[in-house]
Design a protein around this motif. Sequence first.
Motif, mmCIF file in Angstrom:
data_model
loop_
_atom_site.group_PDB
_atom_site.id
_atom_site.type_symbol
_atom_site.label_atom_id
_atom_site.label_comp_id
_atom_site.label_asym_id
_atom_site.label_seq_id
_atom_site.Cartn_x
_atom_site.Cartn_y
_atom_site.Cartn_z
ATOM 1 N N MET A 78 -27.159 -8.452 -47.031
ATOM 2 C CA MET A 78 -26.603 -7.105 -47.237
ATOM 3 C C MET A 78 -26.902 -6.247 -46.020
ATOM 4 O O MET A 78 -28.046 -6.165 -45.573
ATOM 5 N N VAL A 79 -25.889 -5.580 -45.480
ATOM 6 C CA VAL A 79 -26.067 -4.700 -44.333
ATOM 7 C C VAL A 79 -26.055 -3.250 -44.811
ATOM 8 O O VAL A 79 -25.108 -2.822 -45.476
ATOM 9 N N ALA A 80 -27.113 -2.513 -44.534
ATOM 10 C CA ALA A 80 -27.166 -1.119 -44.945
ATOM 11 C C ALA A 80 -26.126 -0.311 -44.204
ATOM 12 O O ALA A 80 -25.801 -0.592 -43.058
ATOM 13 N N ALA A 81 -25.604 0.717 -44.868
ATOM 14 C CA ALA A 81 -24.638 1.592 -44.229
ATOM 15 C C ALA A 81 -25.301 2.292 -43.050
ATOM 16 O O ALA A 81 -26.410 2.803 -43.152
ATOM 17 N N LEU A 82 -24.616 2.286 -41.919
ATOM 18 C CA LEU A 82 -25.136 2.909 -40.711
ATOM 19 C C LEU A 82 -24.340 4.155 -40.395
ATOM 20 O O LEU A 82 -23.115 4.187 -40.551
ATOM 21 N N VAL A 83 -25.019 5.189 -39.963
ATOM 22 C CA VAL A 83 -24.402 6.461 -39.597
ATOM 23 C C VAL A 83 -24.594 6.663 -38.103
ATOM 24 O O VAL A 83 -25.709 6.491 -37.585
ATOM 25 N N ASN A 84 -23.517 7.035 -37.417
ATOM 26 C CA ASN A 84 -23.564 7.281 -35.974
ATOM 27 C C ASN A 84 -23.323 8.759 -35.685
ATOM 28 O O ASN A 84 -22.420 9.370 -36.258
ATOM 29 N N LEU A 85 -24.111 9.309 -34.784
ATOM 30 C CA LEU A 85 -23.873 10.672 -34.326
ATOM 31 C C LEU A 85 -24.170 10.748 -32.840
ATOM 32 O O LEU A 85 -24.947 9.952 -32.305
ATOM 33 N N ILE A 86 -23.537 11.718 -32.185
ATOM 34 C CA ILE A 86 -23.730 11.924 -30.748
ATOM 35 C C ILE A 86 -24.084 13.384 -30.506
ATOM 36 O O ILE A 86 -23.351 14.289 -30.938
ATOM 37 N N GLN A 87 -25.203 13.619 -29.843
ATOM 38 C CA GLN A 87 -25.635 14.963 -29.465
ATOM 39 C C GLN A 87 -25.323 15.163 -27.982
ATOM 40 O O GLN A 87 -25.692 14.325 -27.150
ATOM 41 N N VAL A 88 -24.648 16.252 -27.663
ATOM 42 C CA VAL A 88 -24.231 16.519 -26.288
ATOM 43 C C VAL A 88 -25.077 17.664 -25.732
ATOM 44 O O VAL A 88 -25.083 18.769 -26.276
ATOM 45 N N PHE A 89 -25.796 17.380 -24.639
ATOM 46 C CA PHE A 89 -26.659 18.368 -24.002
ATOM 47 C C PHE A 89 -26.067 18.737 -22.643
ATOM 48 O O PHE A 89 -26.119 17.931 -21.704
ATOM 49 N N PRO A 90 -25.489 19.909 -22.518
ATOM 50 C CA PRO A 90 -24.903 20.302 -21.227
ATOM 51 C C PRO A 90 -25.983 20.510 -20.183
ATOM 52 O O PRO A 90 -27.141 20.796 -20.505
ATOM 53 N N LEU A 127 -27.302 -5.987 -36.366
ATOM 54 C CA LEU A 127 -27.602 -4.660 -36.868
ATOM 55 C C LEU A 127 -28.388 -4.697 -38.173
ATOM 56 O O LEU A 127 -29.060 -3.729 -38.524
ATOM 57 N N ASP A 128 -28.292 -5.802 -38.904
ATOM 58 C CA ASP A 128 -28.947 -5.914 -40.198
ATOM 59 C C ASP A 128 -30.416 -5.531 -40.090
ATOM 60 O O ASP A 128 -31.158 -6.100 -39.293
ATOM 61 N N GLY A 129 -30.811 -4.567 -40.864
ATOM 62 C CA GLY A 129 -32.220 -4.227 -40.929
ATOM 63 C C GLY A 129 -32.670 -3.102 -40.038
ATOM 64 O O GLY A 129 -33.698 -2.478 -40.303
ATOM 65 N N PHE A 130 -31.938 -2.798 -38.964
ATOM 66 C CA PHE A 130 -32.361 -1.708 -38.089
ATOM 67 C C PHE A 130 -32.324 -0.378 -38.846
ATOM 68 O O PHE A 130 -31.365 -0.065 -39.551
ATOM 69 N N ARG A 141 -38.151 -2.647 -40.810
ATOM 70 C CA ARG A 141 -36.781 -3.141 -40.982
ATOM 71 C C ARG A 141 -36.411 -3.088 -42.457
ATOM 72 O O ARG A 141 -37.260 -3.296 -43.337
ATOM 73 N N VAL A 142 -35.134 -2.831 -42.725
ATOM 74 C CA VAL A 142 -34.631 -2.885 -44.094
ATOM 75 C C VAL A 142 -34.527 -4.349 -44.497
ATOM 76 O O VAL A 142 -33.944 -5.169 -43.773
ATOM 77 N N ALA A 143 -35.096 -4.703 -45.635
ATOM 78 C CA ALA A 143 -35.063 -6.077 -46.113
ATOM 79 C C ALA A 143 -33.626 -6.477 -46.456
ATOM 80 O O ALA A 143 -32.766 -5.618 -46.677
ATOM 81 N N PRO A 144 -33.327 -7.785 -46.497
ATOM 82 C CA PRO A 144 -31.961 -8.243 -46.785
ATOM 83 C C PRO A 144 -31.379 -7.690 -48.076
ATOM 84 O O PRO A 144 -30.168 -7.518 -48.189
ATOM 85 N N SER A 145 -32.228 -7.385 -49.059
ATOM 86 C CA SER A 145 -31.720 -6.823 -50.314
ATOM 87 C C SER A 145 -31.152 -5.428 -50.131
ATOM 88 O O SER A 145 -30.358 -4.951 -50.945
ATOM 89 N N GLY A 146 -31.556 -4.744 -49.048
ATOM 90 C CA GLY A 146 -31.128 -3.373 -48.817
ATOM 91 C C GLY A 146 -31.893 -2.350 -49.624
ATOM 92 O O GLY A 146 -31.629 -1.156 -49.532
ATOM 93 N N LEU A 147 -32.885 -2.791 -50.404
ATOM 94 C CA LEU A 147 -33.600 -1.897 -51.313
ATOM 95 C C LEU A 147 -35.061 -1.709 -50.931
ATOM 96 O O LEU A 147 -35.769 -0.940 -51.569
ATOM 97 N N VAL A 148 -35.525 -2.414 -49.917
ATOM 98 C CA VAL A 148 -36.937 -2.379 -49.538
ATOM 99 C C VAL A 148 -37.045 -2.257 -48.027
ATOM 100 O O VAL A 148 -36.243 -2.839 -47.290
ATOM 101 N N VAL A 149 -38.041 -1.494 -47.560
ATOM 102 C CA VAL A 149 -38.361 -1.438 -46.138
ATOM 103 C C VAL A 149 -39.585 -2.292 -45.889
ATOM 104 O O VAL A 149 -40.638 -2.090 -46.509
ATOM 105 N N ASP A 150 -39.442 -3.270 -45.023
ATOM 106 C CA ASP A 150 -40.593 -4.062 -44.582
ATOM 107 C C ASP A 150 -41.240 -3.343 -43.406
ATOM 108 O O ASP A 150 -40.614 -3.175 -42.350
ATOM 109 N N CYS A 151 -42.484 -2.914 -43.564
ATOM 110 C CA CYS A 151 -43.181 -2.167 -42.513
ATOM 111 C C CYS A 151 -43.743 -3.154 -41.490
ATOM 112 O O CYS A 151 -44.955 -3.417 -41.426
#
Length: 389
Positions: free
Chosen positions: A1-13, A102-105, A48-58
């Motif tokens: 299972m791949v967790a949903a990833l969100v992308n954003l870009i911050q622009v610093f002039p 990307l899985d787990g990042f 990392r997010v575990a393969p189940s998508g429900l646990v974080v492995d520290c």
Amino acid sequence: MVAALVNLIQVFPPSSLSAARDDQGAAVAAMRNGFARALVPYYPVAGRVAPSGLVVDCTGEGIWFVDAAARCALADVDDLDSCPLLIPAELLLPLPPAGEKLDGFILMVQATRFTCGGYAVGITFSHAVFDGQSAAQFLRTVGELARGFPGPSVVPVWDRDAFPDPPTSPPPQHLTEFKFVTQVADISAESIARVKDEFKSSTGEGCSTFDAVTAVVFKCRAQALAEAFPDDAEVGVGFAAGTRHLLRGVLPAVDGYYGSCVYLACFTRTSRAVREAALAELVGAVRVAKDAVAPRFVDWMRGGVGHYTVPLDYSTVILSDWSRLGFDEVDYGLGVPGYVFPFDDQANFVGMLYYVRPPAPRRGGIRVVLRCVEEQHAAVFAAELAKFA
């Protein structure tokens, strides 16, 4: 299972930079150090997010940080303020290390320096761990530590084990892939004020900017899709509502909690009803949906069926309000961003739109970044939205 990833870009002039620091080439080093220091109090983010998508492995593996350089000035690419972008957004976002997926990042970062001295900072984060508010909280902490603060001004709270197990989610829906186009529209402060005045005149009550803009976008999209749906077809808007305030007494502390803590609300009307409704009436519908969040969320937490089943098809659009989350308040030592925007060109199964602050210095009003109509409806949608520019 791949967790949903969100992308954003911050622009610093470049005008926001400290010339002395930039000359020493220390800006990115300070930023990188800020991320490293932030991973101490926010230690799960280094896992990392575990393969189940429900646990974080520290695991302590850390985040992925990329130092990049462009061969042009920000002005050469319209300060990343054009649609479509004059530079592929993929070049501004971090890719995982060679040989890794990307899985787990949980978080990846790319700092891209332009020849003018400006920067674009691309962030990719896991929605399974962060929601927008908590991701912004983490990045603000990074900025504080990059600027030499002794510790975070907001103490992070993890405490995932304090949550009761929620009821089983509804089964996944069949998904259809659409060919959404990316559009950008600015809703002016004057138009927002006019919608607020109309609502107050008809009800005697005030409403928020979110209420007003959502009514405008809902109506404009229904107008654009008039030929796509029969008059009696249901069209809807879903939106993510923050629920941290409803967890007092559940979590040991709510302030500083940095998990994903949102609840999806939704309301529908027939296509004809939306097209013919006054904006004040649609504002009222938004407010009713917002008021229903608290009792539905509490019922859901207790094992009830208070969740919405939101149809993930062309009839529905999901919106997210980034205008007040704080992504545009993050200062890594470069000053605050002149512009922050999402990038989700891979989201093609349900229409999405985001509210962000317009680029500096054109503050005022709300910019809406949209991926919620296909090409054949895009021109009409743009024309309807332009009435509120």
